[in-house]
Design a protein around this motif. Structure first.
Motif, PDB file in Angstrom:
ATOM      1  N   LYS A  36      20.826 -37.247 -39.410  1.00  0.00           N
ATOM      2  CA  LYS A  36      21.358 -36.125 -38.633  1.00  0.00           C
ATOM      3  C   LYS A  36      21.557 -34.885 -39.498  1.00  0.00           C
ATOM      4  O   LYS A  36      21.488 -33.758 -39.004  1.00  0.00           O
ATOM      5  CB  LYS A  36      22.657 -36.526 -37.934  1.00  0.00           C
ATOM      6  CG  LYS A  36      22.406 -37.493 -36.791  1.00  0.00           C
ATOM      7  CD  LYS A  36      23.650 -37.765 -35.966  1.00  0.00           C
ATOM      8  CE  LYS A  36      23.313 -38.680 -34.795  1.00  0.00           C
ATOM      9  NZ  LYS A  36      24.496 -39.115 -34.047  1.00  0.00           N
TER      10      LYS A  36
ATOM     11  N   SER B 288      10.648 -34.707 -35.836  1.00  0.00           N
ATOM     12  CA  SER B 288      10.934 -35.303 -34.538  1.00  0.00           C
ATOM     13  C   SER B 288      11.923 -36.440 -34.755  1.00  0.00           C
ATOM     14  O   SER B 288      12.154 -36.858 -35.892  1.00  0.00           O
ATOM     15  CB  SER B 288       9.668 -35.802 -33.847  1.00  0.00           C
ATOM     16  OG  SER B 288       9.178 -36.960 -34.477  1.00  0.00           O
ATOM     17  N   PHE B 289      12.492 -36.934 -33.674  1.00  0.00           N
ATOM     18  CA  PHE B 289      13.604 -37.874 -33.802  1.00  0.00           C
ATOM     19  C   PHE B 289      13.596 -38.904 -32.688  1.00  0.00           C
ATOM     20  O   PHE B 289      13.487 -38.569 -31.515  1.00  0.00           O
ATOM     21  CB  PHE B 289      14.903 -37.063 -33.756  1.00  0.00           C
ATOM     22  CG  PHE B 289      16.158 -37.845 -34.046  1.00  0.00           C
ATOM     23  CD1 PHE B 289      17.280 -37.708 -33.244  1.00  0.00           C
ATOM     24  CD2 PHE B 289      16.225 -38.685 -35.140  1.00  0.00           C
ATOM     25  CE1 PHE B 289      18.445 -38.416 -33.519  1.00  0.00           C
ATOM     26  CE2 PHE B 289      17.387 -39.399 -35.422  1.00  0.00           C
ATOM     27  CZ  PHE B 289      18.514 -39.260 -34.606  1.00  0.00           C
TER      28      PHE B 289
ATOM     29  N   HIS C  89      19.034 -42.998 -27.711  1.00  0.00           N
ATOM     30  CA  HIS C  89      18.073 -42.436 -26.762  1.00  0.00           C
ATOM     31  C   HIS C  89      18.298 -40.949 -26.515  1.00  0.00           C
ATOM     32  O   HIS C  89      19.420 -40.521 -26.222  1.00  0.00           O
ATOM     33  CB  HIS C  89      18.112 -43.171 -25.415  1.00  0.00           C
ATOM     34  CG  HIS C  89      17.670 -44.594 -25.522  1.00  0.00           C
ATOM     35  ND1 HIS C  89      18.025 -45.554 -24.619  1.00  0.00           N
ATOM     36  CD2 HIS C  89      16.883 -45.204 -26.422  1.00  0.00           C
ATOM     37  CE1 HIS C  89      17.478 -46.714 -24.967  1.00  0.00           C
ATOM     38  NE2 HIS C  89      16.787 -46.517 -26.063  1.00  0.00           N
ATOM     39  N   SER C  90      17.231 -40.190 -26.654  1.00  0.00           N
ATOM     40  CA  SER C  90      17.375 -38.749 -26.457  1.00  0.00           C
ATOM     41  C   SER C  90      16.484 -38.217 -25.339  1.00  0.00           C
ATOM     42  O   SER C  90      16.340 -37.019 -25.175  1.00  0.00           O
ATOM     43  CB  SER C  90      17.055 -38.009 -27.768  1.00  0.00           C
ATOM     44  OG  SER C  90      15.738 -38.298 -28.171  1.00  0.00           O
TER      45      SER C  90
ATOM     46  N   GLN D 278       5.219 -35.718 -30.364  1.00  0.00           N
ATOM     47  CA  GLN D 278       5.644 -34.326 -30.435  1.00  0.00           C
ATOM     48  C   GLN D 278       4.707 -33.503 -31.311  1.00  0.00           C
ATOM     49  O   GLN D 278       4.566 -32.300 -31.120  1.00  0.00           O
ATOM     50  CB  GLN D 278       7.062 -34.242 -30.991  1.00  0.00           C
ATOM     51  CG  GLN D 278       7.599 -32.833 -31.143  1.00  0.00           C
ATOM     52  CD  GLN D 278       8.943 -32.811 -31.842  1.00  0.00           C
ATOM     53  OE1 GLN D 278       9.841 -33.532 -31.444  1.00  0.00           O
ATOM     54  NE2 GLN D 278       9.066 -31.981 -32.860  1.00  0.00           N
TER      55      GLN D 278
ATOM     56  N   THR E 255      22.176 -40.470 -22.011  1.00  0.00           N
ATOM     57  CA  THR E 255      21.449 -40.366 -23.275  1.00  0.00           C
ATOM     58  C   THR E 255      21.906 -39.099 -23.980  1.00  0.00           C
ATOM     59  O   THR E 255      22.630 -38.293 -23.413  1.00  0.00           O
ATOM     60  CB  THR E 255      19.929 -40.256 -23.058  1.00  0.00           C
ATOM     61  OG1 THR E 255      19.666 -39.023 -22.367  1.00  0.00           O
ATOM     62  CG2 THR E 255      19.398 -41.410 -22.265  1.00  0.00           C
ATOM     63  N   LYS E 256      21.444 -38.926 -25.205  1.00  0.00           N
ATOM     64  CA  LYS E 256      21.809 -37.719 -25.924  1.00  0.00           C
ATOM     65  C   LYS E 256      20.619 -36.771 -25.926  1.00  0.00           C
ATOM     66  O   LYS E 256      19.991 -36.524 -26.968  1.00  0.00           O
ATOM     67  CB  LYS E 256      22.206 -38.075 -27.359  1.00  0.00           C
ATOM     68  CG  LYS E 256      23.411 -38.975 -27.443  1.00  0.00           C
ATOM     69  CD  LYS E 256      24.663 -38.157 -27.669  1.00  0.00           C
ATOM     70  CE  LYS E 256      25.924 -38.973 -27.582  1.00  0.00           C
ATOM     71  NZ  LYS E 256      26.055 -39.940 -28.692  1.00  0.00           N
ATOM     72  N   SER E 257      20.282 -36.293 -24.740  1.00  0.00           N
ATOM     73  CA  SER E 257      19.143 -35.369 -24.679  1.00  0.00           C
ATOM     74  C   SER E 257      19.477 -34.063 -25.396  1.00  0.00           C
ATOM     75  O   SER E 257      18.601 -33.244 -25.666  1.00  0.00           O
ATOM     76  CB  SER E 257      18.704 -35.116 -23.228  1.00  0.00           C
ATOM     77  OG  SER E 257      19.808 -34.819 -22.424  1.00  0.00           O
TER      78      SER E 257
ATOM     79  N   TYR F 277      19.971 -33.896 -28.349  1.00  0.00           N
ATOM     80  CA  TYR F 277      19.211 -33.945 -29.597  1.00  0.00           C
ATOM     81  C   TYR F 277      17.852 -33.285 -29.449  1.00  0.00           C
ATOM     82  O   TYR F 277      17.294 -32.750 -30.390  1.00  0.00           O
ATOM     83  CB  TYR F 277      18.997 -35.392 -30.058  1.00  0.00           C
ATOM     84  CG  TYR F 277      20.239 -36.119 -30.508  1.00  0.00           C
ATOM     85  CD1 TYR F 277      20.306 -37.513 -30.465  1.00  0.00           C
ATOM     86  CD2 TYR F 277      21.342 -35.442 -30.982  1.00  0.00           C
ATOM     87  CE1 TYR F 277      21.429 -38.198 -30.871  1.00  0.00           C
ATOM     88  CE2 TYR F 277      22.484 -36.116 -31.385  1.00  0.00           C
ATOM     89  CZ  TYR F 277      22.527 -37.496 -31.330  1.00  0.00           C
ATOM     90  OH  TYR F 277      23.650 -38.174 -31.722  1.00  0.00           O
ATOM     91  N   VAL F 278      17.281 -33.364 -28.252  1.00  0.00           N
ATOM     92  CA  VAL F 278      16.005 -32.690 -28.016  1.00  0.00           C
ATOM     93  C   VAL F 278      16.234 -31.185 -27.909  1.00  0.00           C
ATOM     94  O   VAL F 278      15.537 -30.385 -28.528  1.00  0.00           O
ATOM     95  CB  VAL F 278      15.330 -33.205 -26.729  1.00  0.00           C
ATOM     96  CG1 VAL F 278      14.079 -32.400 -26.428  1.00  0.00           C
ATOM     97  CG2 VAL F 278      14.996 -34.671 -26.859  1.00  0.00           C
TER      98      VAL F 278
ATOM     99  N   ARG G  85      16.538 -29.241 -30.965  1.00  0.00           N
ATOM    100  CA  ARG G  85      15.368 -29.179 -31.839  1.00  0.00           C
ATOM    101  C   ARG G  85      14.316 -28.226 -31.314  1.00  0.00           C
ATOM    102  O   ARG G  85      13.213 -28.160 -31.837  1.00  0.00           O
ATOM    103  CB  ARG G  85      14.761 -30.580 -31.999  1.00  0.00           C
ATOM    104  CG  ARG G  85      15.681 -31.556 -32.707  1.00  0.00           C
ATOM    105  CD  ARG G  85      14.997 -32.868 -33.052  1.00  0.00           C
ATOM    106  NE  ARG G  85      14.620 -33.658 -31.914  1.00  0.00           N
ATOM    107  CZ  ARG G  85      13.382 -33.801 -31.478  1.00  0.00           C
ATOM    108  NH1 ARG G  85      12.399 -33.187 -32.078  1.00  0.00           N
ATOM    109  NH2 ARG G  85      13.131 -34.553 -30.430  1.00  0.00           N
TER     110      ARG G  85
END
Lengths: 130, 247, 157
Positions: free
Chosen positions: B49, B77-78, B83-84, B144, C99-101, C103-104, C107
């Protein structure tokens, strides 16, 4: 193209040595011929699930021994004349036999008994001879 | 090249100030596949992070010599066990979003991976099973078009799919300049897949070794990690002995 | 109908939000109208007196100016405004739901994408709502002109 279908990844010893041995065994046994194409680093890496650096090390060492050569672009081919094949055969035979001899000595078996053991097992196997 | 210099991360908890990352120095080049290992709380997630700029830190993190900001963050990218992805969107809608916002999106690779894992294109992600969600999360990180693909325990959870196949597919599709930095507990599984292992213990970088070096020393990765953690193999037999009197 | 999705977080059910805004707006307007109607009725009645059993306009009666009949009309819009501000915050936390969107979103190379997704929808609702409220205000005026007797119109509204 050299086939790696029969290749099995073992737990003992570095993978690059296993790959080198597999190719040498193929050459010694005649299943891998001269001027036969070697799979690309990436293709073999994906086939075996092994990092390309390991494949690279194996190929590099084979190149240093003159067993494979890189030609046009990224393709590599085996380069083994009869002398080279004979040399590789001898190398493998000596290496495998050395391992076995060490094992026999460790178990305290003398030379004559060791030979007798070889004869017995050889005959018991399919295609044995008196 | 990703350079991490004197990285320190502190955060506050009920116990006071925690020194989560202690003076980390690490350089990651193109084309490497690096496994990041360490016990829970070792700082693996904090490290990832920090690189992504999701929280503040002390020290320097440079990507090709430049600070990581909006202009070059697209190179990272991650994929995370948290989950993102967007739960209400379908994969198709994710593709459209990524194409719009990441000019480097790899469409062919996306379609190939979706096919390979047999994932439905038009169902919203929240309707997927856990295993499918994990797979999709990783797919998006891979498609990505980033140069450095960071993954934080992407295969955690109750997930059954054949990861071995996945590693093989990955090795087949990765371009030479693509780098993977993967934090995982699955040490034995990734042993042949990675080219380098980085170990964190209680926030410190304890070791950084290539798998070729380990192979030459005749050590398996698991043995090496156990060694670094001073794992005592006789723990179980000792405990059983001690309990023997009670049984 | 233009695609409104781009003014909200990806996958957000904005239509539900519109329903909520619409409901709060309608309730506010109904209350405002009820008060206006009462005031209008009183103002009109104030112009008349009973003469021999008949209702007649008082001599020299002047109607109350329109603006006194709807004091603080825009106050009824305040609940809508508050709701929309809360929604801006809610949109941000949407990126932490399931979710932890987030994070997208963090970025993306354009910072404005995320801000826009939280703020644009409510801003548009706010503008539309204000226009609607002002339009209704003009309708009130029209009603006033319709209902009040012409001879009693004050010189200045």
């Amino acid at each position: 193209m050299i086939s790696f279908e029969e290749f099995v990844l073992e737990d003992d010893g570095p993978i690059y040595l296993q790959i080198i041995k597999y190719i040498k065994q193929g050459i010694a046994a005649g299943t891998i011929g001269n001027q036969e194409e070697v799979p690309s680093r990436r293709a073999l890496s994906a086939l075996l699930g092994v990092n390309p650096n390991t494949i690279q090390k194996a190929y590099h060492m084979l190149e240093e021994e003159g067993i494979i050569v890189s030609r046009s672009g990224a393709k590599s081919f085996t380069s083994v004349d009869d002398d080279a094949i004979a040399r590789i055969r001898r190398e493998l035979l000596v290496s495998d036999t050395t391992v076995w001899v060490k094992s026999m000595k460790l178990l305290g078996v003398n030379r004559d008994d060791a030979f007798e053991l070889v004869r017995q097992i050889w005959n018991d196997m399919a295609g044995g001879e008196e | 090249m990703l350079e991490i210099r004197s990285l320190n991360k502190y955060y506050n908890s009920e116990k006071g100030k925690v020194h989560a990352l202690k003076d980390i120095n690490l350089t990651i080049g193109h084309g490497e596949i690096i496994g990041l290992f360490g016990e829970n709380g070792a700082g693996k997630t904090s490290l990832l992070k920090s690189i992504l700029g999701f929280h503040s830190y002390k020290g320097e993190i440079l990507l090709d010599g430049k600070i990581i900001d909006r202009s070059n963050i697209g190179k990272l990218s991650f994929a995370t066990c948290e989950h993102s992805f967007f739960p209400n969107l379908s994969p198709k809608e994710h593709k459209e979003f990524y194409q719009m916002h990441f000019g480097t999106f790899r469409l062919k690779r996306f379609e190939a991976l979706m096919n390979f894992f047999e994932l439905p294109m038009n169902k919203p992600l929240k309707a997927y099973s856990t295993g499918q969600k994990n797979q999709f999360e990783v797919i998006m990180a891979l498609c990505q078009g980033a140069e450095y693909i960071l993954m934080d325990e992407p295969f955690a959870g109750n997930d059954v799919f054949n990861r071995e196949d996945f590693y093989k597919v990955l090795l087949g599709i990765l371009e030479p300049e693509e780098t993977i930095f993967l934090s995982t507990h699955l040490i034995e599984e990734v042993e042949h897949f990675i080219s380098r292992a980085v170990l964190l213990k209680r926030g410190q970088l304890r070791s950084d070794v290539t798998t070729l070096e380990l192979e030459d020393e005749g050590k398996s990765l698991m043995d090496y990690v156990k060694e670094m953690y001073h794992y005592r193999a006789d723990r179980v037999s000792k405990a059983l002995k001690e309990m023997g009197g009670e049984l | 109908m233009m695609d409104m999705k781009k003014f909200y977080p990806p996958g957000y059910e904005y239509k539900k939000e519109w329903s909520a805004v619409g409901t709060i707006f309608a309730l506010g307007e109904m209350l405002a109208f009820w008060l206006f109607a009462e005031n209008l009725h009183s103002a009109r009645e104030a112009l008349f007196t009973w003469v021999v059993g008949k209702k007649e306009i008082m001599e020299g009666a002047v109607a109350e100016p329109f603006i006194t009949l709807v004091p603080g009309y825009m106050m009824f819009f305040i609940p809508v405004a508050i709701f929309l501000i809360v929604m801006v915050v809610y949109h941000y936390f949407y990126y932490y739901q399931y979710t932890k969107s987030i994070y997208v979103m963090r970025r993306l190379s354009t910072h404005s994408v995320m801000i826009k997704s939280c703020v644009a929808g409510p801003v548009i609702c706010m503008i539309v709502g204000l226009i609607a409220a002002v339009s209704i205000y003009f309708l009130y005026f029209g009603l006033y002109m319709l209902i009040m007797p012409n001879e009693c119109m004050p010189r200045f509204m």
